[in-house]
Design a protein around this motif. Structure first.
Motif, PDB file in Angstrom:
ATOM      1  N   ASP A   1     100.731   0.167 -40.286  1.00 42.38           N
ATOM      2  CA  ASP A   1      99.292   0.084 -40.561  1.00 42.38           C
ATOM      3  C   ASP A   1      98.829  -1.368 -40.478  1.00 42.38           C
ATOM      4  O   ASP A   1      99.604  -2.294 -40.728  1.00 42.38           O
ATOM      5  CB  ASP A   1      99.023   0.650 -41.966  1.00 42.38           C
ATOM      6  CG  ASP A   1      97.549   0.658 -42.346  1.00 42.38           C
ATOM      7  OD1 ASP A   1      96.699   0.720 -41.445  1.00 42.38           O
ATOM      8  OD2 ASP A   1      97.265   0.595 -43.557  1.00 42.38           O
ATOM      9  N   HIS A   2      97.554  -1.552 -40.111  1.00 41.42           N
ATOM     10  CA  HIS A   2      96.945  -2.876 -40.194  1.00 41.42           C
ATOM     11  C   HIS A   2      95.493  -2.757 -40.643  1.00 41.42           C
ATOM     12  O   HIS A   2      94.629  -3.529 -40.242  1.00 41.42           O
ATOM     13  CB  HIS A   2      97.056  -3.617 -38.863  1.00 41.42           C
ATOM     14  CG  HIS A   2      96.881  -5.103 -39.016  1.00 41.42           C
ATOM     15  ND1 HIS A   2      95.723  -5.751 -38.667  1.00 41.42           N
ATOM     16  CD2 HIS A   2      97.710  -6.057 -39.516  1.00 41.42           C
ATOM     17  CE1 HIS A   2      95.841  -7.050 -38.928  1.00 41.42           C
ATOM     18  NE2 HIS A   2      97.038  -7.260 -39.449  1.00 41.42           N
ATOM     19  N   GLY A   3      95.230  -1.745 -41.470  1.00 37.77           N
ATOM     20  CA  GLY A   3      93.918  -1.615 -42.082  1.00 37.77           C
ATOM     21  C   GLY A   3      92.847  -1.055 -41.161  1.00 37.77           C
ATOM     22  O   GLY A   3      93.045  -0.923 -39.948  1.00 37.77           O
ATOM     23  N   PRO A   4      91.688  -0.731 -41.723  1.00 39.92           N
ATOM     24  CA  PRO A   4      90.598  -0.153 -40.935  1.00 39.92           C
ATOM     25  C   PRO A   4      90.026  -1.077 -39.868  1.00 39.92           C
ATOM     26  O   PRO A   4      89.256  -0.626 -39.023  1.00 39.92           O
ATOM     27  CB  PRO A   4      89.532   0.179 -41.993  1.00 39.92           C
ATOM     28  CG  PRO A   4      90.284   0.292 -43.269  1.00 39.92           C
ATOM     29  CD  PRO A   4      91.393  -0.708 -43.163  1.00 39.92           C
TER      30      PRO A   4
ATOM     31  N   ARG B   1      89.710   7.370 -39.250  1.00 39.24           N
ATOM     32  CA  ARG B   1      88.832   7.563 -40.406  1.00 39.24           C
ATOM     33  C   ARG B   1      87.483   8.128 -39.974  1.00 39.24           C
ATOM     34  O   ARG B   1      86.944   9.040 -40.622  1.00 39.24           O
ATOM     35  CB  ARG B   1      88.661   6.241 -41.159  1.00 39.24           C
ATOM     36  CG  ARG B   1      89.959   5.683 -41.718  1.00 39.24           C
ATOM     37  CD  ARG B   1      89.731   4.471 -42.608  1.00 39.24           C
ATOM     38  NE  ARG B   1      89.144   4.868 -43.878  1.00 39.24           N
ATOM     39  CZ  ARG B   1      89.727   4.710 -45.076  1.00 39.24           C
ATOM     40  NH1 ARG B   1      90.935   4.161 -45.162  1.00 39.24           N
ATOM     41  NH2 ARG B   1      89.116   5.093 -46.172  1.00 39.24           N
ATOM     42  N   MET B   2      86.904   7.581 -38.904  1.00 42.32           N
ATOM     43  CA  MET B   2      85.621   8.105 -38.430  1.00 42.32           C
ATOM     44  C   MET B   2      85.744   9.561 -38.008  1.00 42.32           C
ATOM     45  O   MET B   2      84.873  10.382 -38.302  1.00 42.32           O
ATOM     46  CB  MET B   2      85.113   7.251 -37.261  1.00 42.32           C
ATOM     47  CG  MET B   2      84.515   5.929 -37.689  1.00 42.32           C
ATOM     48  SD  MET B   2      83.651   5.077 -36.345  1.00 42.32           S
ATOM     49  CE  MET B   2      85.000   4.631 -35.275  1.00 42.32           C
ATOM     50  N   ALA B   3      86.840   9.883 -37.316  1.00 40.64           N
ATOM     51  CA  ALA B   3      87.029  11.265 -36.872  1.00 40.64           C
ATOM     52  C   ALA B   3      87.071  12.215 -38.058  1.00 40.64           C
ATOM     53  O   ALA B   3      86.520  13.323 -38.007  1.00 40.64           O
ATOM     54  CB  ALA B   3      88.322  11.376 -36.059  1.00 40.64           C
ATOM     55  N   MET B   4      87.686  11.778 -39.139  1.00 45.99           N
ATOM     56  CA  MET B   4      87.824  12.652 -40.310  1.00 45.99           C
ATOM     57  C   MET B   4      86.466  12.984 -40.923  1.00 45.99           C
ATOM     58  O   MET B   4      86.272  14.068 -41.479  1.00 45.99           O
ATOM     59  CB  MET B   4      88.728  11.979 -41.338  1.00 45.99           C
ATOM     60  CG  MET B   4      89.489  12.933 -42.221  1.00 45.99           C
ATOM     61  SD  MET B   4      90.614  13.954 -41.255  1.00 45.99           S
ATOM     62  CE  MET B   4      91.003  15.230 -42.460  1.00 45.99           C
TER      63      MET B   4
ATOM     64  N   VAL C   1      72.820  -0.931 -40.839  1.00 47.59           N
ATOM     65  CA  VAL C   1      73.004  -1.907 -39.762  1.00 47.59           C
ATOM     66  C   VAL C   1      72.794  -1.209 -38.423  1.00 47.59           C
ATOM     67  O   VAL C   1      73.417  -0.190 -38.134  1.00 47.59           O
ATOM     68  CB  VAL C   1      74.418  -2.531 -39.808  1.00 47.59           C
ATOM     69  CG1 VAL C   1      74.602  -3.518 -38.652  1.00 47.59           C
ATOM     70  CG2 VAL C   1      74.660  -3.217 -41.148  1.00 47.59           C
ATOM     71  N   LEU C   2      71.888  -1.753 -37.614  1.00 45.43           N
ATOM     72  CA  LEU C   2      71.616  -1.187 -36.297  1.00 45.43           C
ATOM     73  C   LEU C   2      72.178  -2.087 -35.202  1.00 45.43           C
ATOM     74  O   LEU C   2      72.211  -3.312 -35.356  1.00 45.43           O
ATOM     75  CB  LEU C   2      70.102  -1.029 -36.095  1.00 45.43           C
ATOM     76  CG  LEU C   2      69.398  -0.020 -37.007  1.00 45.43           C
ATOM     77  CD1 LEU C   2      67.891  -0.061 -36.749  1.00 45.43           C
ATOM     78  CD2 LEU C   2      69.941   1.386 -36.794  1.00 45.43           C
ATOM     79  N   PRO C   3      72.599  -1.502 -34.077  1.00 41.62           N
ATOM     80  CA  PRO C   3      73.045  -2.321 -32.954  1.00 41.62           C
ATOM     81  C   PRO C   3      71.909  -3.206 -32.447  1.00 41.62           C
ATOM     82  O   PRO C   3      70.734  -2.831 -32.524  1.00 41.62           O
ATOM     83  CB  PRO C   3      73.445  -1.291 -31.888  1.00 41.62           C
ATOM     84  CG  PRO C   3      73.628  -0.009 -32.625  1.00 41.62           C
ATOM     85  CD  PRO C   3      72.690  -0.064 -33.794  1.00 41.62           C
TER      86      PRO C   3
ATOM     87  N   ASN D   1      79.932  12.015 -40.924  1.00 43.00           N
ATOM     88  CA  ASN D   1      79.474  11.275 -39.742  1.00 43.00           C
ATOM     89  C   ASN D   1      79.413   9.768 -39.998  1.00 43.00           C
ATOM     90  O   ASN D   1      78.381   9.122 -39.793  1.00 43.00           O
ATOM     91  CB  ASN D   1      78.108  11.779 -39.288  1.00 43.00           C
ATOM     92  CG  ASN D   1      78.174  13.218 -38.812  1.00 43.00           C
ATOM     93  OD1 ASN D   1      79.155  13.632 -38.192  1.00 43.00           O
ATOM     94  ND2 ASN D   1      77.150  13.998 -39.117  1.00 43.00           N
ATOM     95  N   LYS D   2      80.503   9.230 -40.423  1.00 40.29           N
ATOM     96  CA  LYS D   2      80.575   7.798 -40.727  1.00 40.29           C
ATOM     97  C   LYS D   2      80.815   7.030 -39.429  1.00 40.29           C
ATOM     98  O   LYS D   2      81.833   7.212 -38.773  1.00 40.29           O
ATOM     99  CB  LYS D   2      81.703   7.544 -41.724  1.00 40.29           C
ATOM    100  CG  LYS D   2      81.695   6.169 -42.358  1.00 40.29           C
ATOM    101  CD  LYS D   2      82.751   6.135 -43.466  1.00 40.29           C
ATOM    102  CE  LYS D   2      82.824   4.778 -44.129  1.00 40.29           C
ATOM    103  NZ  LYS D   2      83.846   4.775 -45.206  1.00 40.29           N
ATOM    104  N   GLY D   3      79.877   6.182 -39.054  1.00 43.70           N
ATOM    105  CA  GLY D   3      79.997   5.426 -37.813  1.00 43.70           C
ATOM    106  C   GLY D   3      80.718   4.112 -37.997  1.00 43.70           C
ATOM    107  O   GLY D   3      81.194   3.793 -39.091  1.00 43.70           O
ATOM    108  N   PRO D   4      80.794   3.313 -36.945  1.00 40.77           N
ATOM    109  CA  PRO D   4      81.514   2.033 -37.029  1.00 40.77           C
ATOM    110  C   PRO D   4      80.831   0.996 -37.898  1.00 40.77           C
ATOM    111  O   PRO D   4      81.453   0.033 -38.326  1.00 40.77           O
ATOM    112  CB  PRO D   4      81.589   1.572 -35.572  1.00 40.77           C
ATOM    113  CG  PRO D   4      80.472   2.291 -34.879  1.00 40.77           C
ATOM    114  CD  PRO D   4      80.327   3.595 -35.582  1.00 40.77           C
ATOM    115  N   GLU D   5      79.531   1.150 -38.150  1.00 40.18           N
ATOM    116  CA  GLU D   5      78.797   0.223 -39.016  1.00 40.18           C
ATOM    117  C   GLU D   5      78.085   1.002 -40.121  1.00 40.18           C
ATOM    118  O   GLU D   5      77.814   2.194 -39.982  1.00 40.18           O
ATOM    119  CB  GLU D   5      77.733  -0.547 -38.196  1.00 40.18           C
ATOM    120  CG  GLU D   5      78.311  -1.531 -37.204  1.00 40.18           C
ATOM    121  CD  GLU D   5      78.691  -2.856 -37.819  1.00 40.18           C
ATOM    122  OE1 GLU D   5      78.662  -2.966 -39.058  1.00 40.18           O
ATOM    123  OE2 GLU D   5      79.024  -3.780 -37.067  1.00 40.18           O
ATOM    124  N   ASN D   6      77.769   0.315 -41.205  1.00 36.40           N
ATOM    125  CA  ASN D   6      76.971   0.916 -42.266  1.00 36.40           C
ATOM    126  C   ASN D   6      75.634   1.400 -41.698  1.00 36.40           C
ATOM    127  O   ASN D   6      75.085   0.792 -40.765  1.00 36.40           O
ATOM    128  CB  ASN D   6      76.736  -0.111 -43.379  1.00 36.40           C
ATOM    129  CG  ASN D   6      76.093   0.492 -44.607  1.00 36.40           C
ATOM    130  OD1 ASN D   6      74.911   0.828 -44.601  1.00 36.40           O
ATOM    131  ND2 ASN D   6      76.868   0.622 -45.676  1.00 36.40           N
TER     132      ASN D   6
END
Length: 264
Positions: free
Chosen positions: A67-70, A79-82, A251-253, A243-248
């Motif tokens: 492992d090397h963390g999220p 984690r996102m897939a889950m 925060v928008l792209p 539906n947890k995305g890569p950013e909070n």
């Protein structure tokens, strides 16, 4: 029961009431205190039960890469897939599917490079120097060295100490260790900040010394990282987030496209 050569294998002998792996009965393998999970990985991929030191080296390398963390893409993706409502096997598969040449492939690439240098036959320092010039001319990163996060990967030293102990005990030749230390020496020469081996480099040394092919080296990393993906997917499931995305979500792209305009 009829036998067929449509599928044939030297690995597993399965028939009613019989399960054997490379000739060893599963009953004896289960009962043997000397057969660990690492020993079974060796047996299934190599056809024999390893010595205790071989099994120890293999297991330590696999432990180090779990492992090397999220912040590692494979773990983040698990984690996102889950959170998308899939089962845990889907989350683990999603993590594994991104372990390619860039994320997870450096170990295999270094094993291939080490194999070429050893096979060359000329003095190691000469061949390493030549290979490094080729990498620099192509502006290619040397696989298995340096880390974007750690000034010195904390997994390097304990793994290489085990390799040195195995070499001194006569269990391995030490050729891969010699080559990679020479690479490390030459790429760090003249720098105020050295470029030490990372986890991919250290595990590549172990897998090379143990006689695994470069392709199997990548497969062993995938097996190892699957454990981390399993743990993180399970932990994320406990959060019950959806539906947890890569950013909070706050925060928008950063949009960099065309300005607002009317459809003609």
């Amino acid at each position: 029961m009829q036998k067929s050569d449509w599928w044939h294998t030297e690995i597993s002998d399965i028939s009613p009431g019989v399960i054997r792996y490379h000739g060893y009965s599963v009953e004896q393998l289960i009962a043997s205190e000397g057969v660990s999970v690492g020993s079974m990985i060796w047996l299934m991929t190599r056809g024999e039960i390893p010595t205790p030191l071989q099994a120890k080296l293999l297991e330590r390398a696999m432990i180090a890469a779990v492992d090397h963390g999220p912040q590692a893409p494979s773990i983040a993706i698990a984690r996102m897939a889950m959170t998308c409502g899939v089962d845990i096997n889907n989350a683990m598969a999603s993590a594994i599917n991104v372990l390619g040449d860039v994320h997870g492939g450096a170990g295999q690439q270094l094993m291939e490079l080490v194999s070429e240098i050893i096979a060359d036959g000329r003095p190691v320092e000469v061949v390493v120097s030549e290979k490094l010039r080729e990498f620099r001319a192509r502006k290619k990163h040397i696989p298995g060295f340096g880390h974007r996060f750690h000034p010195r990967d904390p997994r390097r030293d304990p793994l290489l100490r085990l390799v040195e102990q195995a070499r001194d005990a006569g269990e391995i030749e030490g050729k891969a260790l010699e080559v990679t230390l020479e690479i490390e020496k030459q790429i760090s020469a003249g720098r105020t900040r050295p470029i030490p081996m990372n986890i991919d480099g250290a595990t590549a040394v172990i897998y090379s010394e143990l006689g695994f092919s470069p392709m199997l080296g990548r497969g062993l990393f995938v097996l190892s990282r699957s454990i981390g993906a399993l743990a993180h997917a399970n932990e994320e499931f406990q959060s019950q987030m959806r539906n947890k995305g890569p950013e909070n979500r706050t925060v928008l792209p950063n949009y960099q496209g065309a300005a607002p305009r009317d459809v003609p």
